[in-house]
Design a protein around this motif. Structure first.
Motif, PDB file in Angstrom:
ATOM      1  N   TRP A  93       0.853  -1.327   0.134  1.00  0.00           N
ATOM      2  CA  TRP A  93       0.040  -0.106   0.076  1.00  0.00           C
ATOM      3  C   TRP A  93       0.857   1.229   0.070  1.00  0.00           C
ATOM      4  O   TRP A  93       1.678   1.492   0.919  1.00  0.00           O
ATOM      5  N   LEU A  94       0.729   2.056  -0.868  1.00  0.00           N
ATOM      6  CA  LEU A  94       1.619   3.291  -1.346  1.00  0.00           C
ATOM      7  C   LEU A  94       0.793   4.391  -0.500  1.00  0.00           C
ATOM      8  O   LEU A  94      -0.291   4.594  -0.604  1.00  0.00           O
ATOM      9  N   GLN A  95       1.855   5.344   0.064  1.00  0.00           N
ATOM     10  CA  GLN A  95       1.441   6.595   0.625  1.00  0.00           C
ATOM     11  C   GLN A  95       2.192   7.579   0.442  1.00  0.00           C
ATOM     12  O   GLN A  95       3.512   7.732   0.646  1.00  0.00           O
ATOM     13  N   LEU A  96       1.682   8.327  -0.775  1.00  0.00           N
ATOM     14  CA  LEU A  96       2.557   9.434  -1.321  1.00  0.00           C
ATOM     15  C   LEU A  96       2.015  10.919  -0.913  1.00  0.00           C
ATOM     16  O   LEU A  96       1.003  10.988  -1.075  1.00  0.00           O
ATOM     17  N   SER A  97       2.836  11.810  -0.599  1.00  0.00           N
ATOM     18  CA  SER A  97       2.438  12.727  -0.169  1.00  0.00           C
ATOM     19  C   SER A  97       3.543  13.945  -0.688  1.00  0.00           C
ATOM     20  O   SER A  97       4.543  13.681  -0.903  1.00  0.00           O
ATOM     21  N   LYS A  98       3.063  15.137  -0.769  1.00  0.00           N
ATOM     22  CA  LYS A  98       3.876  16.326  -1.109  1.00  0.00           C
ATOM     23  C   LYS A  98       3.961  17.441   0.229  1.00  0.00           C
ATOM     24  O   LYS A  98       2.646  17.740   0.746  1.00  0.00           O
ATOM     25  N   GLU A  99       5.165  17.474   0.350  1.00  0.00           N
ATOM     26  CA  GLU A  99       5.114  18.599   1.625  1.00  0.00           C
ATOM     27  C   GLU A  99       4.736  19.923   1.308  1.00  0.00           C
ATOM     28  O   GLU A  99       4.935  20.398   0.129  1.00  0.00           O
ATOM     29  N   LYS A 103       9.484  21.516  -2.020  1.00  0.00           N
ATOM     30  CA  LYS A 103       9.499  20.906  -3.300  1.00  0.00           C
ATOM     31  C   LYS A 103       9.880  19.189  -3.122  1.00  0.00           C
ATOM     32  O   LYS A 103       9.671  18.619  -3.878  1.00  0.00           O
ATOM     33  N   PHE A 104      10.044  18.961  -1.767  1.00  0.00           N
ATOM     34  CA  PHE A 104      10.191  17.691  -1.454  1.00  0.00           C
ATOM     35  C   PHE A 104       9.124  16.676  -1.415  1.00  0.00           C
ATOM     36  O   PHE A 104       7.899  17.393  -0.978  1.00  0.00           O
ATOM     37  N   TRP A 105       9.170  15.541  -1.519  1.00  0.00           N
ATOM     38  CA  TRP A 105       8.110  14.467  -1.714  1.00  0.00           C
ATOM     39  C   TRP A 105       8.438  13.356  -0.600  1.00  0.00           C
ATOM     40  O   TRP A 105       9.609  13.203  -0.296  1.00  0.00           O
ATOM     41  N   THR A 106       7.557  12.822   0.078  1.00  0.00           N
ATOM     42  CA  THR A 106       7.706  11.401   0.808  1.00  0.00           C
ATOM     43  C   THR A 106       6.928  10.568   0.277  1.00  0.00           C
ATOM     44  O   THR A 106       5.788  10.612  -0.267  1.00  0.00           O
ATOM     45  N   ILE A 123      12.045   4.616  -5.860  1.00  0.00           N
ATOM     46  CA  ILE A 123      12.418   5.516  -7.127  1.00  0.00           C
ATOM     47  C   ILE A 123      11.068   6.118  -7.495  1.00  0.00           C
ATOM     48  O   ILE A 123      10.252   5.266  -8.019  1.00  0.00           O
ATOM     49  N   LEU A 124      10.990   7.251  -7.536  1.00  0.00           N
ATOM     50  CA  LEU A 124       9.727   8.032  -8.021  1.00  0.00           C
ATOM     51  C   LEU A 124       9.978   8.686  -9.562  1.00  0.00           C
ATOM     52  O   LEU A 124      10.812   9.489  -9.501  1.00  0.00           O
ATOM     53  N   ILE A 125       9.457   8.267 -10.542  1.00  0.00           N
ATOM     54  CA  ILE A 125       9.697   8.376 -11.942  1.00  0.00           C
ATOM     55  C   ILE A 125       8.326   9.245 -12.330  1.00  0.00           C
ATOM     56  O   ILE A 125       7.474   8.788 -12.459  1.00  0.00           O
ATOM     57  N   ARG A 521      15.254  10.517   1.198  1.00  0.00           N
ATOM     58  CA  ARG A 521      13.903  10.716   0.390  1.00  0.00           C
ATOM     59  C   ARG A 521      14.241   9.923  -0.606  1.00  0.00           C
ATOM     60  O   ARG A 521      15.192   9.396  -1.100  1.00  0.00           O
ATOM     61  N   PRO A 522      12.817   9.605  -1.257  1.00  0.00           N
ATOM     62  CA  PRO A 522      12.855   8.854  -2.687  1.00  0.00           C
ATOM     63  C   PRO A 522      13.535   9.585  -3.579  1.00  0.00           C
ATOM     64  O   PRO A 522      13.700  10.645  -3.615  1.00  0.00           O
ATOM     65  N   LEU A 523      14.472   8.674  -4.302  1.00  0.00           N
ATOM     66  CA  LEU A 523      15.216   9.385  -5.746  1.00  0.00           C
ATOM     67  C   LEU A 523      14.050   9.693  -6.625  1.00  0.00           C
ATOM     68  O   LEU A 523      13.017   8.919  -7.136  1.00  0.00           O
ATOM     69  N   ARG A 524      14.025  11.095  -7.119  1.00  0.00           N
ATOM     70  CA  ARG A 524      13.012  11.451  -8.232  1.00  0.00           C
ATOM     71  C   ARG A 524      13.555  11.501  -9.165  1.00  0.00           C
ATOM     72  O   ARG A 524      14.776  12.221  -9.631  1.00  0.00           O
ATOM     73  N   LEU A 525      13.050  10.970 -10.395  1.00  0.00           N
ATOM     74  CA  LEU A 525      13.696  10.973 -11.772  1.00  0.00           C
ATOM     75  C   LEU A 525      12.531  11.529 -12.800  1.00  0.00           C
ATOM     76  O   LEU A 525      11.291  11.303 -12.487  1.00  0.00           O
ATOM     77  N   LEU A 526      13.011  12.056 -13.919  1.00  0.00           N
ATOM     78  CA  LEU A 526      12.104  12.403 -15.019  1.00  0.00           C
ATOM     79  C   LEU A 526      12.420  11.674 -16.115  1.00  0.00           C
ATOM     80  O   LEU A 526      13.551  11.519 -16.674  1.00  0.00           O
TER      81      LEU A 526
END
Length: 578
Positions: A93-99, A103-106, A123-125, A521-526
């Motif tokens: 179960w994913l829990q994704l939130s934006k502070e 600009k940081f995410w958890t 890894i957040l893509i 923190r999760p690695l964020r990629l584009l």
């Protein structure tokens, strides 16, 4: 364990809600497709997802929760978001939130068995949902830009699963914020479904038009397949003329484009689009040529210039033959054979000039009707031009055939008599050279024949050389014309235009650019799409064509020329080249 979460960039500013998408257990990846906003009833969400699964054949489930800012989660929605994990059974179960204000995410994952957050490397893509849905991935052409901040892409099959998930979930993206349904979603079309009034009207009008054109093409194809075209000489003419070949080829294209059958896959759809654009360009170029020809009486000017040009060519050929009948380049020829061949060819030129002057009153009318064929396309006009050149240079082809046959006869005669001197002969049954004993009379007759053929060979070879060069000049001109025809027929213009205007539609692969990389923190990629190169586009989507001439290697061509074998002037029916 590494967990990859593909998140659509269009949902970064979406309100809090549920994350729906597809879980790929083989890759330990989650592909987020949309966000369901509050308020909602869990039963309605499950019912809606089951309906989407039946249509898209994609297992779309609730993967977790999304909170736009962390402050909101802690104060108002924390208890409700935590309880949703017990209603929708999915592991993990994913829990994704934006502070808030950052600009940081958890991102956390919860296990239903343990009930505590798991320590997975996440890894957040981010991916562009619109481009991912509209693009077509070409795995063999995957490439990687070696640039700073770019990391290698995963295997092609893993990428294909992500692209296929987004493409097959198109029904999910048909719901926008203006619908009266019980659920509100955020995705790339949530602000309004992309559509065009012109495209919709064209779709509605295309159905009766395609049915009418299909009926007309069926009648024309039935007429072409009638028995009258199977009898000689119509069958021979149909198989040898470039115009008939091109018209039949375009008829196949029209039947394929306007058929009522829906394209089975993306490649067939691209082929239909490429053929349709090729037909449009062909007809447009033909109409432009038609308007140029019938402006300022250019047809009459061409007809008036044709006879003087034909007389000039005939005079040049007569001067060339007079030169060959003398002492060409200081070479001493066999005078008797030289005079016979020269007068024979001069008589043919006289017949050809009489034939041209006999047709002179009808040339303007013929050119007028040939100009009207430009309505069928520029390729048809070019094919007619090639056939006209073949008819106008038929005397050159006859000279070439006569010289080649005579030269070939002497070459094979000399080779056979040379084997006689060495006590050899050609075994026809076993296709090899065997030993053989000859008597004195056979050797004497063979010596006389060999001497005669050897001393007559230079005169024959000179005539053969001259007329072969003239024949090759005509073949080169016709080859250039057929090259233009094949270029218009085979060039994938729609694919090239798509690569030029919307390069993401033809994807060779992807590259990942690092957006954020911090400890804890999760690695964020584009994820960015690498477009297919222009050369690969042409190679992949090039349309099949028919060869202008039999394809010979340079060695085979030189061998044919040396031994006097004929180079045929027409296309070989059925030689289809991809």
């Amino acid at each position: 364990m590494v967990l990859k979460v593909f998140f659509p960039s269009c949902c970064c500013s979406a309100d809090s809600g549920l994350l729906i998408g597809r879980w790929i257990p083989e890759q330990n990846s989650a592909v987020i497709l949309a966000v369901v906003h509050f308020p909602f009833i869990p039963f309605q969400v499950k019912q809606y997802l089951s309906e989407v699964q039946k249509v898209s054949q994609v297992e779309i489930v609730v993967l977790g929760t999304w909170c736009n800012n962390k402050q909101e989660k802690e104060e108002s929605l924390g208890k409700f978001l935590d309880d949703l994990g017990t209603i929708f059974s999915h592991e993990p179960w994913l829990q994704l939130s934006k502070e808030k204000g950052s600009k940081f995410w958890t991102c956390h994952t919860l296990s239903r068995q343990a009930g505590t957050p798991q320590e997975d490397q996440i890894i957040l893509i981010y991916y562009d949902q619109r481009k991912a849905m509209l693009s077509q991935l070409h795995p063999p052409e995957m490439s990687l830009d070696n640039q700073p901040g770019v990391i290698p892409a995963p295997d092609a099959s893993k990428l294909a699963a992500v692209f296929d998930t987004v493409a097959r979930s198109e029904v999910l993206f048909l719901t926008d914020r203006y619908d009266d349904g019980p659920l509100k979603l955020s995705h790339w079309q949530s602000e309004g479904v992309e559509a065009s009034i012109i495209v919709e009207l064209a779709k509605q009008a295309s159905v009766p038009v395609c049915m009418l054109l299909t009926l007309l093409l069926s009648l024309v194809s039935g007429l072409c397949r009638s028995r009258i075209f199977k009898f000689w000489p119509l069958s021979f003419i149909w198989s040898k003329l470039s115009t008939c070949e091109q018209v039949g080829y375009r008829l196949e294209h029209l039947k394929f484009v306007f058929s009522n059958q829906k394209a089975e896959n993306q490649n067939q759809l691209m082929r239909k689009a490429n053929i349709f654009v090729s037909l449009l360009l062909d007809v447009a170029l033909g109409i432009m040529l038609l308007s140029w020809l019938y402006r300022k009486n250019r047809i009459g000017q061409l007809a008036d210039a044709l006879i003087p040009v034909a007389d000039h060519v005939a005079q040049e050929l007569q001067d060339l033959l007079q030169w060959l009948m003398g002492v060409p380049a200081g070479l001493k020829m066999n005078r008797a054979l030289d005079q016979v061949l020269g007068r024979f060819f001069l008589y043919h030129i006289h017949l050809w000039i009489s034939y041209i002057h006999l047709l002179s009153p009808f040339i303007e009318m013929i050119l007028w009707y040939v100009g009207l064929s430009a309505c069928l396309g520029l390729t048809v006009v070019l094919s007619i031009l090639s056939d006209i050149i073949a008819l106008l240079t038929f005397h050159i082809y006859c000279f070439y055939v006569y010289g080649a046959r005579l030269y070939c006869l002497k070459i094979y005669g000399l080779s056979s008599l040379w084997r006689l001197f060495r006590g050899k002969k050609w075994n026809v049954l076993r296709q090899r050279v065997d030993s053989c004993s000859y008597d004195l009379d056979q050797l004497f007759i063979g010596t006389l024949l060999f001497t005669i053929l050897l001393f007559l060979l230079p005169t024959t070879a000179l005539y053969y050389l001259v007329f072969t060069l003239l024949r090759l000049l005509v073949v080169i001109v016709q080859g250039l014309i057929h090259f233009l025809v094949d270029l218009i027929d085979s060039l994938p213009l729609y694919s090239i235009g798509l690569r030029l205007c919307r390069s993401y539609r033809l994807a060779a692969g992807v590259k990942f650019r690092v957006l954020e990389q911090e400890a804890g923190r999760p690695l964020r990629l584009l994820m960015q799409i690498n477009p297919l190169s222009y050369g690969s586009v042409v190679q992949t989507y090039r349309l099949p064509t028919y060869s202008c001439y039999p394809k010979d290697s340079w060695g085979s061509l030189c061998k044919k020329l040396f031994f006097g074998e004929l180079i045929y002037p027409w296309k070989q029916k059925g030689d289809k080249q991809d």
